[in-house]
Design a protein around this motif. Structure first.
Motif, short mmCIF file in Angstrom:
data_model
loop_
_atom_site.label_atom_id
_atom_site.label_comp_id
_atom_site.label_asym_id
_atom_site.label_seq_id
_atom_site.Cartn_x
_atom_site.Cartn_y
_atom_site.Cartn_z
N PRO B 52 1.07 -1.33 0.27
CA PRO B 52 -0.43 0.34 0.06
C PRO B 52 0.72 1.00 0.10
O PRO B 52 0.13 2.29 -0.61
N GLY B 53 1.96 1.20 0.62
CA GLY B 53 2.96 2.36 1.09
C GLY B 53 2.92 2.54 -0.63
O GLY B 53 3.74 3.80 -1.05
N ALA B 56 1.20 3.96 -2.83
CA ALA B 56 0.10 5.32 -2.15
C ALA B 56 1.45 6.26 -2.83
O ALA B 56 1.59 7.55 -3.19
N ALA B 57 3.09 6.37 -2.64
CA ALA B 57 3.69 7.24 -3.32
C ALA B 57 4.48 6.76 -4.64
O ALA B 57 4.54 8.08 -5.49
N LEU B 61 -0.30 9.62 -3.20
CA LEU B 61 -1.40 10.24 -2.12
C LEU B 61 -0.98 10.62 -1.20
O LEU B 61 -0.16 10.65 -0.78
N GLY B 62 -1.73 11.86 -1.00
CA GLY B 62 -1.20 12.39 0.18
C GLY B 62 -2.52 13.90 0.93
O GLY B 62 -3.65 13.57 0.27
N PRO B 63 -2.24 14.50 1.61
CA PRO B 63 -3.29 15.03 2.12
C PRO B 63 -3.70 16.79 1.25
O PRO B 63 -3.21 16.82 0.59
N ALA B 161 -8.29 10.64 1.53
CA ALA B 161 -7.29 9.65 1.24
C ALA B 161 -7.14 8.55 2.49
O ALA B 161 -6.84 7.33 2.03
N THR B 162 -7.69 9.47 3.47
CA THR B 162 -7.64 8.14 4.43
C THR B 162 -8.25 6.96 3.92
O THR B 162 -7.93 5.85 4.15
N TRP B 165 -6.90 4.99 1.53
CA TRP B 165 -5.70 4.32 2.26
C TRP B 165 -5.95 3.00 2.96
O TRP B 165 -6.13 2.08 2.26
N ARG B 166 -7.56 3.17 3.22
CA ARG B 166 -8.00 2.37 3.78
C ARG B 166 -8.62 0.68 2.63
O ARG B 166 -8.55 0.00 2.71
N CYS B 169 -4.92 -0.89 1.76
CA CYS B 169 -4.56 -2.17 2.91
C CYS B 169 -5.35 -3.04 2.94
O CYS B 169 -5.28 -3.90 3.09
N ALA B 170 -7.45 -2.79 2.22
CA ALA B 170 -8.33 -4.61 2.14
C ALA B 170 -8.20 -5.04 1.16
O ALA B 170 -7.76 -5.96 1.20
N CYS B 173 -3.50 -6.61 2.01
CA CYS B 173 -3.76 -6.97 2.77
C CYS B 173 -5.15 -8.03 3.40
O CYS B 173 -5.84 -7.22 4.47
#
Lengths: 149, 176
Positions: B52-53, B56-57, B61-63, B161-162, B165-166, B169-170, B173
């Motif tokens: 995921p990271g 995102a990079a 992905l960011g605020p 972004a939250t 991210w969720r 991750c799902a 993972c």
């Protein structure tokens, strides 16, 4: 542990742990590692006027990348605890050894001081743990003034 | 890893810091993945929870400011692309609250990417100061309620972004 109740409502089968470096801690009594954790401490910046939650979030975002491996700041937003205290949250991820962790920092505006709540969650289980952590963070109740953290 | 034993997650970055196609083949038993991403040199093997990271990079992905809770806007594919790139003609036809929230120029699109598996797809347009937008096939019931017909209709919803991210991750993972 201190005598005062932990200022967050803990998820089922989570218990308060030892105070570590001034942080009150809590986590599940068992389960796979790395285990998630909730951390709490009041913020004493010593500055006047005292920084706002958003100011503290700015400071955190400036410091984080230098202190952690592969750190990404993912999100920031204003939020509030259930009792109405406004807060500013920072969501980030980083590597800790071989594990990826996802962390929520909440700076909560209290009565005369700011409180810092932290949820450290293994990224591998973030999708499942995030709602539990959010409920716990939002349940924050400010300890009475003078009560030892 | 046994070839062919894993789930494949594909990524296409149309606009972003690193454009191109990528793929991650997940081995849930071994809790690792073989990953190829735009901007990543070569093919790499890593733990599932690191992916995921990495994604995102890759997509930046960011605020971002959260758009107002606008609900869902249904549009044809071409119109949706025009709306999210600030096309004046498309914006003129959008409801007023959406006109105020959407970007006014294609220069504001920082990223546009799609992540998909055999069962699921996630399409995100990152418009920077105007926030993140989730595009997905329009719900047929919603299409009927809107009184629109036709193929290739997409639903546009503001997201954060939250929330993205969720989902990452799902996807990477599951069942952990």
């Amino acid at each position: 542990m201190t005598g005062a109740p932990f200022p967050l409502r803990l998820p089922p089968r989570w218990r308060e742990g030892p105070v570590v470096d001034g942080w009150r801690t809590a986590g599940p009594v068992s389960g796979p590692r790395p285990r998630p954790a909730l951390l709490y401490r009041p913020v004493d910046s010593g500055e006047s006027p005292a920084p706002t939650p958003r100011d503290l979030g700015d400071g955190l975002c400036a410091r984080l990348p230098g202190g952690y491996v592969d750190l990404l700041v993912l999100d920031r937003s204003d939020t509030a605890c259930r009792d109405g205290h406004p807060a500013h949250r920072v969501l980030s991820t980083h590597l800790s050894g071989v594990d990826s962790l996802t962390t929520e920092h909440w700076f909560v505006a209290g009565t005369g001081r700011v409180h810092l709540l932290v949820a450290v969650l293994p990224t591998a289980r973030y999708a499942v743990l995030a709602p539990l952590a959010e409920r716990a963070l939002r349940s924050f109740r400010e300890p009475p003034p003078g009560e030892a953290p | 890893m046994t070839p062919g034993a894993g789930t494949a997650v594909r990524l296409r970055v149309l606009v972003g810091p690193h454009q191109g196609d990528g793929c991650a083949v997940l081995d849930r038993d071994a809790r690792c993945a073989v990953v190829s991403l735009p901007g990543l040199a070569g093919v790499r093997r890593t733990a599932l929870d690191a992916v995921p990271g990495w994604v995102a990079a890759c997509v930046g992905l960011g605020p971002r400011p959260a758009a107002a809770p606008l609900g869902t806007l249904v549009a044809g594919r071409a119109e949706a692309d025009a709306l999210l790139s600030g096309h004046p003609g498309a914006l003129a036809g959008a409801p007023a609250p959406w006109r105020a929230a959407l970007p006014t120029s294609s220069n504001e699109v920082l990223a546009h990417w799609t992540l998909w598996t055999a069962e699921y797809a996630l399409e995100i347009v990152d418009t920077g100061r105007c926030g993140l937008w989730h595009l997905h096939p329009a719900d047929p019931a919603l299409v009927a309620a809107e009184g629109t017909i036709g193929e290739d209709l997409v639903a546009i919803q503001p997201t954060t972004a939250t929330q993205v991210w969720r989902v990452l991750c799902a996807v990477f993972c599951p069942d952990q």
